[in-house]
Scaffold this active site. Structure first.
Site, PDB file in Angstrom:
ATOM      1  N   CYS A  78      38.962 117.833  56.530  1.00 45.77           N
ATOM      2  CA  CYS A  78      38.539 118.762  57.576  1.00 45.77           C
ATOM      3  C   CYS A  78      37.183 119.396  57.220  1.00 45.77           C
ATOM      4  O   CYS A  78      36.160 118.738  57.303  1.00 45.77           O
ATOM      5  CB  CYS A  78      39.622 119.803  57.835  1.00 45.77           C
ATOM      6  N   HIS A 166      44.459 116.701  58.944  1.00 45.29           N
ATOM      7  CA  HIS A 166      45.170 117.238  57.777  1.00 45.29           C
ATOM      8  C   HIS A 166      46.364 116.347  57.414  1.00 45.29           C
ATOM      9  O   HIS A 166      47.442 116.456  58.001  1.00 45.29           O
ATOM     10  CB  HIS A 166      45.653 118.663  58.066  1.00 45.29           C
ATOM     11  N   GLU A 168      48.164 116.518  54.825  1.00 42.88           N
ATOM     12  CA  GLU A 168      49.180 117.265  54.073  1.00 42.88           C
ATOM     13  C   GLU A 168      50.216 117.926  54.962  1.00 42.88           C
ATOM     14  O   GLU A 168      51.288 118.330  54.494  1.00 42.88           O
ATOM     15  CB  GLU A 168      48.494 118.322  53.197  1.00 42.88           C
TER      16      GLU A 168
END
Length: 508
Positions: A78, A166, A168
């Site tokens: 990001c 993202h 994660e």
């Protein structure tokens, strides 16, 4: 020990990146952008986190990336991806509208090692207000969405990648695969970091650091201090002395029960019952912050008095865990801001002891994994979190011995019922709160004017956010009936259905 370094630019998701890397059995560390660690031979790769900043902001963090770019495998997430684009000739602009939520990523280059075995399309999670509109010629686009052409890229000729989404976050369905491609594939990590390997290396380090010195540890009865104690005991044996202070604000029978369980574990524990001292000092105090400070001050004084009786002590052990360490460092300025996270705050300065924190590298779930590997009882490892000030902040208003007795009885009925009905392990934290409210009731032919008790049960992963648990109506009715019938002093029970935010888990 091989490791991945995560450079934190202040993203709410930074800890989650670390959690995902750890789940791949690879050790990693988080460092603020203004305090880069030494990139020695143990560092196998670097990840740049997201950020609340815009790269177009003059105040945005812009560290010197040349120390790592082109030298080690590098992944920008990001903000990290936007920074790598903006700093090397690309262009980042404000997105026509903030891109937040699910998006479908199409893999443009399935042969790129970061995209290995990634399905196309695959769902990813976006959370950004800027977008990369152009990249230098050496930046090869490897993934796009309908709204974001440069959703993933690889800088040709070096091991540097950037992704606008993202991986994660849970909503990125193949995010773990992508991180695995980077950490295990591109960085070449072995994935051999495990609870057993952590125990072996930590025990060896503790023995080398402490030698024949004596260590004091303050036990709370909770998971962190218990695992720290067993780990230290394995390293230095009888040179560890544990102190367990009863502040009179523990759960019913907890002082005797916990002492018995520690004895079974072979630990050298000194129990100190200082209940009356705490009750005396809390008399007439209603302000929550004053109560916390009195409880903390008295604990330090009692602990110190007992510790002075232990000859030859050179070290103070604490159950500090990795989130405490991360949160102790501010990424908003050039200086580190230390917060009071330690289980026995104030003691290091007062006692002039060196600090040892055997769990400072671990997240909470990893502490439990290490505890299981050490053979600690599942009942102890599965205990709900319990606040340091104990029932002192679950009794709203003045704390007295009688109020503690009432709340202990109600709390025990609630917790025992959760265990009995198989609900305890499905709840992250639960407890009863005694309110400074009295209401009219009827028992038999008599009117009563007694206290109200609130029950609280939440589900969470780390305590940062929490949602109330939808316990069955029949269960709540049974608990309410039992408390009112058996606990003299309570004639009304309510259930707290507030989430965090905006409410907090504890009431004070």
């Amino acid at each position: 020990m091989e490791k991945i370094i995560i450079i934190d630019f202040g993203s709410q998701y930074t800890q989650l990146i670390a959690r995902r890397v750890r789940e791949l059995n690879v050790y990693c560390e988080i460092h603020p952008f203004n305090k880069w660690p030494e990139l020695d031979s143990d560092v196998k790769g670097v990840i740049l986190s997201g950020s609340p900043y815009s790269v177009r902001d003059p105040q945005a963090p812009r560290p010197d990336l040349s120390v790592v770019k082109g030298r080690l495998p590098l992944l920008g997430v990001c903000y990290g991806a936007q920074l790598l684009a903006a700093e090397y000739g690309g262009e980042v602009k404000g997105a026509p509208s903030r891109e937040y939520g699910r998006a479908m990523l199409s893999v443009v280059d399935p042969l790129d090692p970061l995209m290995a075995d990634m399905p196309s399309p695959t769902q990813v999670w976006m959370s950004h207000g800027d977008t990369i509109v152009s990249v230098p010629e050496s930046y090869h686009i490897i993934g796009s969405t309908d709204n974001v052409r440069v959703a993933a890229y690889h800088i040709m000729g070096e091991q540097t990648w950037g992704i606008q989404f993202h991986p994660e976050v849970y909503h990125s369905t193949d995010g773990t695969r992508l991180l695995s491609n980077f950490v295990l594939g591109i960085c070449g990590c072995s994935g051999s970091w495990s609870p057993d390997s952590f125990i072996d290396s930590t025990v060896a380090e503790l023995r080398a650091k402490i030698g024949d010195d004596r260590v004091i540890l303050g036990l709370s009865g909770g998971v962190d201090s218990s695992v720290a104690a067993v780990l230290l005991h394995r390293a230095i044996g009888a040179n560890l002395t544990c102190i367990f202070v009863n502040n009179g604000l523990l759960r019913k029978n907890e002082f005797s029960d916990v002492l018995a369980s520690y004895k079974d574990m072979g630990l050298n524990v000194r129990g100190v019952d200082a209940s009356e001292r705490f009750y005396t000092d809390l008399a007439g105090v209603t302000d929550p912050e004053r109560k916390r400070k009195i409880i903390g001050r008295d604990f330090v004084e009692v602990f110190n008095e007992e510790a002075q009786k232990i000859e030859g002590a050179r070290w103070l052990a604490q159950g500090t865990i990795y989130p405490d360490v991360i949160e102790s460092v501010s990424v908003n300025g050039p200086s580190a801001t230390i917060k009071s996270h330690h289980n026995v705050g104030g003691l290091p300065e007062k006692m002039n002891l060196r600090i040892v924190e055997p769990l400072r590298l671990l997240f909470k779930d990893e502490v439990r994994r290490v505890g299981r590997a050490l053979g600690i009882s599942p009942d102890l490892l599965g205990r709900h979190p319990f606040p340091g000030p104990g029932l002192g902040i679950r009794i709203l208003g003045e704390v007295t011995a009688e109020k503690v007795r009432i709340l202990q009885d109600a709390d025990k009925i609630f917790i025992d019922a959760l265990r009995r009905d198989g609900l305890y392990d499905k709840v992250w934290q639960a407890g009863a709160i005694l309110l400074p409210v009295q209401s009219v009731g009827v028992m038999g032919d008599e009117r009563t004017y007694e206290r109200c008790c609130a029950l609280r049960a939440v589900i969470s992963t780390d305590g940062m956010t929490a949602d109330w648990v939808h316990l069955p109506y029949e269960f709540l009715a049974g608990v309410s009936n039992e408390i009112i019938n058996k606990v003299r002093g309570i004639n009304r029970v309510v259930y707290d259905i507030s989430s965090k935010p905006p409410a907090t888990i504890e009431w004070e």
